[in-house]
Each structure stands twice: as C-alpha cells, then as structure tokens.
Design a protein around this motif. Structure first.
Motif, mmCIF file in Angstrom:
data_model
loop_
_atom_site.group_PDB
_atom_site.id
_atom_site.type_symbol
_atom_site.label_atom_id
_atom_site.label_comp_id
_atom_site.label_asym_id
_atom_site.label_seq_id
_atom_site.Cartn_x
_atom_site.Cartn_y
_atom_site.Cartn_z
ATOM 1 N N LEU A 112 0.786 -1.714 -8.581
ATOM 2 C CA LEU A 112 -0.074 -1.421 -9.623
ATOM 3 C C LEU A 112 -0.291 0.269 -10.052
ATOM 4 C CD1 LEU A 112 -2.353 -2.508 -6.521
ATOM 5 C CD2 LEU A 112 -2.293 -4.022 -9.050
ATOM 6 N N GLN A 113 -0.381 -0.464 -11.108
ATOM 7 C CA GLN A 113 -0.528 1.237 -11.799
ATOM 8 C C GLN A 113 -1.811 2.028 -11.941
ATOM 9 O OE1 GLN A 113 1.673 1.920 -15.493
ATOM 10 N NE2 GLN A 113 3.297 0.092 -15.118
ATOM 11 N N PRO A 114 -1.387 2.851 -11.425
ATOM 12 C CA PRO A 114 -2.835 4.147 -11.238
ATOM 13 C C PRO A 114 -3.647 4.072 -12.353
ATOM 14 C CG PRO A 114 -0.976 5.422 -10.841
ATOM 15 C CD PRO A 114 -0.231 4.092 -11.704
ATOM 16 N N ASP B 42 0.757 -1.298 0.160
ATOM 17 C CA ASP B 42 0.107 0.225 -0.157
ATOM 18 C C ASP B 42 1.001 1.345 0.069
ATOM 19 O OD1 ASP B 42 -1.966 -1.274 -0.541
ATOM 20 O OD2 ASP B 42 -2.629 -1.837 1.863
ATOM 21 N N GLN B 43 2.445 1.319 0.116
ATOM 22 C CA GLN B 43 2.804 2.408 -0.140
ATOM 23 C C GLN B 43 3.066 2.419 -1.958
ATOM 24 O OE1 GLN B 43 6.988 1.511 1.457
ATOM 25 N NE2 GLN B 43 6.565 3.237 3.214
ATOM 26 N N THR B 44 3.001 3.894 -1.950
ATOM 27 C CA THR B 44 3.355 4.527 -3.359
ATOM 28 C C THR B 44 5.093 4.957 -3.418
ATOM 29 O OG1 THR B 44 2.723 6.397 -2.828
ATOM 30 C CG2 THR B 44 0.717 5.150 -3.601
ATOM 31 N N ALA B 45 5.404 4.576 -4.592
ATOM 32 C CA ALA B 45 7.248 5.667 -5.706
ATOM 33 C C ALA B 45 6.353 5.833 -7.107
ATOM 34 C CB ALA B 45 7.414 4.361 -5.159
ATOM 35 N N SER B 46 7.534 6.504 -7.608
ATOM 36 C CA SER B 46 7.186 7.007 -8.626
ATOM 37 C C SER B 46 7.561 6.725 -9.889
ATOM 38 C CB SER B 46 7.526 8.457 -8.891
ATOM 39 O OG SER B 46 8.691 8.543 -8.566
ATOM 40 N N SER B 47 7.212 6.138 -10.689
ATOM 41 C CA SER B 47 8.288 5.681 -11.834
ATOM 42 C C SER B 47 7.471 6.228 -13.070
ATOM 43 C CB SER B 47 6.653 4.102 -11.956
ATOM 44 O OG SER B 47 6.948 2.808 -13.295
ATOM 45 N N PRO B 48 8.714 5.567 -13.673
ATOM 46 C CA PRO B 48 8.893 6.511 -15.435
ATOM 47 C C PRO B 48 8.276 5.282 -16.330
ATOM 48 C CG PRO B 48 11.063 5.784 -14.689
ATOM 49 C CD PRO B 48 10.220 5.278 -13.908
ATOM 50 N N CYS B 49 7.286 4.530 -16.032
ATOM 51 C CA CYS B 49 6.989 3.295 -16.054
ATOM 52 C C CYS B 49 7.503 2.828 -17.154
ATOM 53 C CB CYS B 49 5.449 4.579 -17.489
ATOM 54 S SG CYS B 49 4.137 5.442 -16.448
ATOM 55 N N GLN B 50 8.687 2.694 -17.387
ATOM 56 C CA GLN B 50 9.629 1.502 -17.273
ATOM 57 C C GLN B 50 9.321 0.274 -17.105
ATOM 58 O OE1 GLN B 50 14.200 3.185 -16.104
ATOM 59 N NE2 GLN B 50 14.825 2.057 -18.324
ATOM 60 N N VAL B 51 9.111 -0.362 -17.474
ATOM 61 C CA VAL B 51 9.105 -2.060 -17.667
ATOM 62 C C VAL B 51 9.751 -2.960 -18.595
ATOM 63 C CG1 VAL B 51 6.828 -3.772 -17.938
ATOM 64 C CG2 VAL B 51 6.424 -1.857 -17.101
ATOM 65 N N PHE B 52 10.464 -3.455 -17.983
ATOM 66 C CA PHE B 52 11.529 -3.725 -18.453
ATOM 67 C C PHE B 52 12.291 -5.673 -18.267
ATOM 68 C CE2 PHE B 52 13.722 -1.589 -15.402
ATOM 69 C CZ PHE B 52 14.289 -2.355 -15.004
ATOM 70 N N TYR B 53 12.728 -6.278 -18.869
ATOM 71 C CA TYR B 53 13.055 -7.696 -18.357
ATOM 72 C C TYR B 53 14.599 -8.079 -18.281
ATOM 73 C CZ TYR B 53 9.342 -8.621 -20.578
ATOM 74 O OH TYR B 53 6.994 -8.500 -20.531
ATOM 75 N N GLY B 54 13.829 -8.919 -16.695
ATOM 76 C CA GLY B 54 15.586 -8.985 -16.104
ATOM 77 C C GLY B 54 15.299 -10.741 -15.530
ATOM 78 N N LYS C 284 10.964 -0.156 -13.136
ATOM 79 C CA LYS C 284 12.697 0.581 -11.880
ATOM 80 C C LYS C 284 11.624 1.930 -11.403
ATOM 81 C CE LYS C 284 16.302 1.449 -13.808
ATOM 82 N NZ LYS C 284 17.060 0.915 -12.702
ATOM 83 N N ILE C 285 11.285 2.334 -10.127
ATOM 84 C CA ILE C 285 10.917 2.853 -9.388
ATOM 85 C C ILE C 285 11.473 4.297 -8.979
ATOM 86 C CG2 ILE C 285 8.639 1.246 -9.752
ATOM 87 C CD1 ILE C 285 9.736 1.549 -5.987
ATOM 88 N N THR C 286 11.143 4.979 -8.022
ATOM 89 C CA THR C 286 12.057 5.957 -6.824
ATOM 90 C C THR C 286 11.159 6.164 -6.156
ATOM 91 O OG1 THR C 286 12.800 7.758 -9.094
ATOM 92 C CG2 THR C 286 12.611 8.169 -7.234
ATOM 93 N N LYS C 287 11.977 6.017 -4.669
ATOM 94 C CA LYS C 287 11.264 6.226 -3.348
ATOM 95 C C LYS C 287 12.193 6.605 -2.491
ATOM 96 C CE LYS C 287 9.932 3.746 0.802
ATOM 97 N NZ LYS C 287 9.911 3.129 1.330
ATOM 98 N N THR D 264 16.696 5.035 -6.195
ATOM 99 C CA THR D 264 15.944 4.183 -7.366
ATOM 100 C C THR D 264 16.995 3.382 -7.908
ATOM 101 O OG1 THR D 264 15.434 6.641 -8.445
ATOM 102 C CG2 THR D 264 16.367 4.974 -9.417
ATOM 103 N N GLY D 265 15.452 2.203 -7.937
ATOM 104 C CA GLY D 265 16.465 1.114 -8.560
ATOM 105 C C GLY D 265 14.800 -0.201 -9.194
ATOM 106 N N ASP D 266 15.081 -1.269 -8.863
ATOM 107 C CA ASP D 266 13.841 -2.243 -10.093
ATOM 108 C C ASP D 266 13.383 -2.913 -8.932
ATOM 109 O OD1 ASP D 266 15.408 -1.218 -12.263
ATOM 110 O OD2 ASP D 266 17.031 -2.671 -11.827
ATOM 111 N N VAL D 267 12.081 -4.233 -9.335
ATOM 112 C CA VAL D 267 11.558 -4.228 -8.346
ATOM 113 C C VAL D 267 10.672 -5.226 -9.351
ATOM 114 C CG1 VAL D 267 10.913 -2.427 -6.491
ATOM 115 C CG2 VAL D 267 9.152 -2.600 -8.403
#
Length: 66
Positions: free
Chosen positions: A63-65, A20-32, A47-50, A54-57
């Motif tokens: 969940l995207q708003p 239920d916490q939020t973080a900003s994301s540049p909507c960058q989805v990728f595969y690793g 990739k998100i920033t909290k 900035t790092g990867d989750v």
C-alpha cells in the motif's frame, strides 16, 4: 511478506516485512517473475528498504501512502 534479492519467488529471502509494518520505497515498480500473493496473481514487484536491507516484494501486497 518476504523481501527477496531479486523479483522472483525463487529469490533469496533477505528479510520479512509483516502486516502493518512500513518500509521506504523509491516508488520503483517493475515486472519480474509471476507470483500469487494477497489473493492476486501478478508479475508486479516493488523495490523497498527496511532496516538497511534493500530488496524486492510482491507489488500486490504493498500500500502506498496517500
């Protein structure tokens, strides 16, 4: 979920993002590296920033708003 320095479960943990916490994301989805999280096995990462970190989750838990 853990925010990591690279899209891999072996990446260094940089921070924690709790349910239920939020973080900003540049909507960058990728595969690793593969992981199992939130009941799903995938290689999709986001990739998100909290709080300036900035790092990867794991993408299956994000969940995207609307």
């Amino acid at each position: 979920m853990i925010i990591r320095d690279r899209p891999s479960t072996s990446g260094t943990a940089l921070a924690q993002l709790n349910k239920d916490q939020t973080a900003s994301s540049p909507c960058q989805v990728f595969y690793g590296g593969p992981y199992t999280a939130c009941g799903i096995t995938s290689t999709r990462w986001v990739k998100i920033t909290k709080n300036g970190v900035t790092g990867d989750v794991a993408g299956t838990c994000v969940l995207q708003p609307a």
